[in-house]
Design a protein around this motif. Structure first.
Motif, PDB file in Angstrom:
ATOM      1  N   ARG A 202       0.839  -1.212   0.000  1.00 56.49           N
ATOM      2  CA  ARG A 202       0.000   0.000   0.000  1.00 56.49           C
ATOM      3  C   ARG A 202       0.874   1.262   0.000  1.00 56.49           C
ATOM      4  O   ARG A 202       0.658   2.183  -0.791  1.00 56.49           O
ATOM      5  CB  ARG A 202      -0.931   0.004   1.231  1.00 56.49           C
ATOM      6  CG  ARG A 202      -1.684   1.325   1.402  1.00 56.49           C
ATOM      7  CD  ARG A 202      -2.593   1.374   2.627  1.00 56.49           C
ATOM      8  NE  ARG A 202      -1.945   1.212   3.913  1.00 56.49           N
ATOM      9  CZ  ARG A 202      -1.258   2.162   4.561  1.00 56.49           C
ATOM     10  NH1 ARG A 202      -1.089   3.358   4.034  1.00 56.49           N
ATOM     11  NH2 ARG A 202      -0.711   1.906   5.734  1.00 56.49           N
ATOM     12  N   LEU A 203       1.891   1.264   0.876  1.00 60.10           N
ATOM     13  CA  LEU A 203       2.740   2.463   0.973  1.00 60.10           C
ATOM     14  C   LEU A 203       3.478   2.721  -0.342  1.00 60.10           C
ATOM     15  O   LEU A 203       3.584   3.870  -0.786  1.00 60.10           O
ATOM     16  CB  LEU A 203       3.739   2.314   2.124  1.00 60.10           C
ATOM     17  CG  LEU A 203       3.160   2.547   3.522  1.00 60.10           C
ATOM     18  CD1 LEU A 203       4.170   2.130   4.585  1.00 60.10           C
ATOM     19  CD2 LEU A 203       2.784   4.024   3.709  1.00 60.10           C
ATOM     20  N   CYS A 204       3.994   1.652  -0.972  1.00 62.53           N
ATOM     21  CA  CYS A 204       4.725   1.840  -2.236  1.00 62.53           C
ATOM     22  C   CYS A 204       3.791   2.381  -3.316  1.00 62.53           C
ATOM     23  O   CYS A 204       4.166   3.273  -4.083  1.00 62.53           O
ATOM     24  CB  CYS A 204       5.384   0.532  -2.678  1.00 62.53           C
ATOM     25  SG  CYS A 204       6.759   0.077  -1.609  1.00 62.53           S
ATOM     26  N   ALA A 205       2.561   1.868  -3.344  1.00 61.66           N
ATOM     27  CA  ALA A 205       1.590   2.380  -4.336  1.00 61.66           C
ATOM     28  C   ALA A 205       1.291   3.852  -4.052  1.00 61.66           C
ATOM     29  O   ALA A 205       1.190   4.669  -4.983  1.00 61.66           O
ATOM     30  CB  ALA A 205       0.313   1.548  -4.282  1.00 61.66           C
ATOM     31  N   GLU A 206       1.178   4.197  -2.782  1.00 60.77           N
ATOM     32  CA  GLU A 206       0.889   5.600  -2.434  1.00 60.77           C
ATOM     33  C   GLU A 206       2.056   6.511  -2.822  1.00 60.77           C
ATOM     34  O   GLU A 206       1.851   7.614  -3.329  1.00 60.77           O
ATOM     35  CB  GLU A 206       0.600   5.718  -0.930  1.00 60.77           C
ATOM     36  CG  GLU A 206      -0.755   5.157  -0.545  1.00 60.77           C
ATOM     37  CD  GLU A 206      -0.988   5.170   0.962  1.00 60.77           C
ATOM     38  OE1 GLU A 206      -1.995   4.594   1.395  1.00 60.77           O
ATOM     39  OE2 GLU A 206      -0.157   5.746   1.710  1.00 60.77           O
ATOM     40  N   VAL A 207       3.286   6.027  -2.592  1.00 58.56           N
ATOM     41  CA  VAL A 207       4.454   6.843  -2.962  1.00 58.56           C
ATOM     42  C   VAL A 207       4.473   7.037  -4.479  1.00 58.56           C
ATOM     43  O   VAL A 207       4.724   8.136  -4.983  1.00 58.56           O
ATOM     44  CB  VAL A 207       5.763   6.192  -2.456  1.00 58.56           C
ATOM     45  CG1 VAL A 207       6.986   6.878  -3.045  1.00 58.56           C
ATOM     46  CG2 VAL A 207       5.833   6.234  -0.925  1.00 58.56           C
ATOM     47  N   GLU A 208       4.161   5.974  -5.225  1.00 60.96           N
ATOM     48  CA  GLU A 208       4.104   6.092  -6.697  1.00 60.96           C
ATOM     49  C   GLU A 208       3.084   7.144  -7.115  1.00 60.96           C
ATOM     50  O   GLU A 208       3.326   7.921  -8.034  1.00 60.96           O
ATOM     51  CB  GLU A 208       3.731   4.734  -7.329  1.00 60.96           C
ATOM     52  CG  GLU A 208       4.896   3.769  -7.426  1.00 60.96           C
ATOM     53  CD  GLU A 208       6.038   4.302  -8.296  1.00 60.96           C
ATOM     54  OE1 GLU A 208       5.785   4.931  -9.333  1.00 60.96           O
ATOM     55  OE2 GLU A 208       7.203   4.092  -7.899  1.00 60.96           O
ATOM     56  N   ARG A 209       1.925   7.147  -6.435  1.00 61.04           N
ATOM     57  CA  ARG A 209       0.896   8.148  -6.778  1.00 61.04           C
ATOM     58  C   ARG A 209       1.411   9.555  -6.523  1.00 61.04           C
ATOM     59  O   ARG A 209       1.185  10.473  -7.302  1.00 61.04           O
ATOM     60  CB  ARG A 209      -0.380   7.907  -5.967  1.00 61.04           C
ATOM     61  CG  ARG A 209      -1.396   7.040  -6.713  1.00 61.04           C
ATOM     62  CD  ARG A 209      -2.825   7.282  -6.225  1.00 61.04           C
ATOM     63  NE  ARG A 209      -2.985   6.988  -4.809  1.00 61.04           N
ATOM     64  CZ  ARG A 209      -3.137   5.763  -4.304  1.00 61.04           C
ATOM     65  NH1 ARG A 209      -3.129   4.715  -5.098  1.00 61.04           N
ATOM     66  NH2 ARG A 209      -3.298   5.588  -3.014  1.00 61.04           N
ATOM     67  N   GLU A 210       2.147   9.706  -5.420  1.00 65.34           N
ATOM     68  CA  GLU A 210       2.695  11.035  -5.099  1.00 65.34           C
ATOM     69  C   GLU A 210       3.678  11.480  -6.180  1.00 65.34           C
ATOM     70  O   GLU A 210       3.854  12.662  -6.434  1.00 65.34           O
ATOM     71  CB  GLU A 210       3.401  11.015  -3.742  1.00 65.34           C
ATOM     72  CG  GLU A 210       2.498  10.731  -2.551  1.00 65.34           C
ATOM     73  CD  GLU A 210       1.434  11.790  -2.333  1.00 65.34           C
ATOM     74  OE1 GLU A 210       1.796  12.976  -2.273  1.00 65.34           O
ATOM     75  OE2 GLU A 210       0.245  11.436  -2.237  1.00 65.34           O
ATOM     76  N   LEU A 211       4.339  10.488  -6.808  1.00 63.10           N
ATOM     77  CA  LEU A 211       5.329  10.798  -7.847  1.00 63.10           C
ATOM     78  C   LEU A 211       4.674  10.971  -9.220  1.00 63.10           C
ATOM     79  O   LEU A 211       5.344  11.361 -10.179  1.00 63.10           O
ATOM     80  CB  LEU A 211       6.358   9.667  -7.930  1.00 63.10           C
ATOM     81  CG  LEU A 211       7.403   9.644  -6.816  1.00 63.10           C
ATOM     82  CD1 LEU A 211       8.101   8.292  -6.754  1.00 63.10           C
ATOM     83  CD2 LEU A 211       8.421  10.755  -7.022  1.00 63.10           C
ATOM     84  N   GLY A 212       3.388  10.681  -9.316  1.00 65.54           N
ATOM     85  CA  GLY A 212       2.695  10.692 -10.608  1.00 65.54           C
ATOM     86  C   GLY A 212       2.417  12.093 -11.127  1.00 65.54           C
ATOM     87  O   GLY A 212       2.768  13.093 -10.490  1.00 65.54           O
ATOM     88  N   PRO A 213       1.764  12.171 -12.313  1.00 67.71           N
ATOM     89  CA  PRO A 213       1.575  13.459 -12.992  1.00 67.71           C
ATOM     90  C   PRO A 213       0.764  14.475 -12.182  1.00 67.71           C
ATOM     91  O   PRO A 213       0.948  15.681 -12.352  1.00 67.71           O
ATOM     92  CB  PRO A 213       0.850  13.082 -14.289  1.00 67.71           C
ATOM     93  CG  PRO A 213       0.459  11.653 -14.165  1.00 67.71           C
ATOM     94  CD  PRO A 213       1.284  11.027 -13.099  1.00 67.71           C
TER      95      PRO A 213
END
Ligand code: ADP
Ligand code: 5GP
Length: 226
Positions: A202-213
């Motif tokens: 969950r945390l890795c997916a959330e970090v990816e979202r923060e890095l998204g467009p």
């Protein structure tokens, strides 16, 4: 792992911004039998940092000499500098009957696991990807590139959490320190558990979202260099 009661080295690892330094200071304030391990590093001191207190600031040749002479229990390159724990920190804590609090990265924690079997390893997680970004960006001094690099490193480090003996989620500070204290006193903290793999995902997916467009890093980048 150590038996309850006998002092042991307590390794704290966390992605940058999770609140490790804050928690370590609070744990130390509450527990007089806890000593900070002072690492050797080749990085330059930041304003306010004191040689021998925050780190032993050494040149690269001196660091490599210490390493080759077997004076470091563990060492690793972190963010383009070398960091290592002097063996004498461990010996001093043992002689004084203190728990040695080691604030080291995941590479170092793995070495401690092999070389110091009585050490207890704790990984500190942020409650969410959003909270991690806010804590990292809170200082407002980071460029988008630096923030992105730290978040990508954070994701890699978070993936190592299941290797640790305990995982503490730093949501409310007091509660997280209570959990660390429970580990120190040989009790199980409230929140360990098999759900760790799911939490990491969950945390890795959330970090990816923060890095998204649509995330804060891109917004910062669009504002241009500071
Ligand atoms: P680290 O040593 O892991 O890089 P710090 O201890 O410097 O992290 O904490 C990063 C920022 O997050 C600091 O501004 C700190 O005050 C804040 N912080 C730490 N823990 C919490 C928490 N539980 N809730 C809210 N803010 C926190
Ligand atoms: P900083 O430069 O911000 O103080 O620390 C950067 C990173 O190096 C942090 O993740 C910290 O835990 C790690 N670190 C500090 N000392 C040591 C050490 O002695 N060994 C290892 N392996 N990592 C360390």
């Amino acid at each position: 792992m150590s038996e309850a009661g006998a002092p042991f080295p307590l390794v704290l690892s966390a992605p940058s911004g999770a609140g490790k330094s804050t928690l370590a200071s609070m744990l130390r304030q509450r527990n007089r039998d806890v000593a900070f391990s002072v690492s050797a590093t080749t990085r330059a001191p930041r304003p306010g940092e004191v040689d021998g207190v925050h780190y032993h600031f050494v040149s690269e040749p001196e660091f490599l000499r210490m390493r080759d002479a077997g004076e470091l229990i563990e060492w690793a390159p972190v963010h383009q500098n070398y960091y290592g724990t002097p063996v004498k920190e461990l010996h001093r804590a043992q002689a004084r009957g203190e728990h040695l609090l080691m604030d080291i990265d995941v590479q170092g924690a793995r070495q401690i696991r092999e070389r110091v079997p009585e050490a207890v390893l704790v990984f500190i997680l942020p409650p969410s990807g959003r909270a991690l970004v806010q804590r990292l960006a809170g200082r407002g001094t980071e460029s988008a590139d630096v923030l992105e690099r730290r978040l990508r490193n954070a994701e890699d480090e978070i993936r190592a959490a299941p290797e640790f003996d305990f995982v503490v989620v730093n949501d409310r500070l007091e509660r997280a320190v209570d959990d660390l204290e429970a580990v120190l006193r040989g009790r199980k903290p409230a929140r360990r558990g098999p759900e760790i793999e799911a939490t990491v995902a969950r945390l890795c997916a959330e970090v990816e979202r923060e890095l998204g467009p649509d995330g804060p890093v891109e917004r910062l980048r669009q504002k241009g260099p500071r």
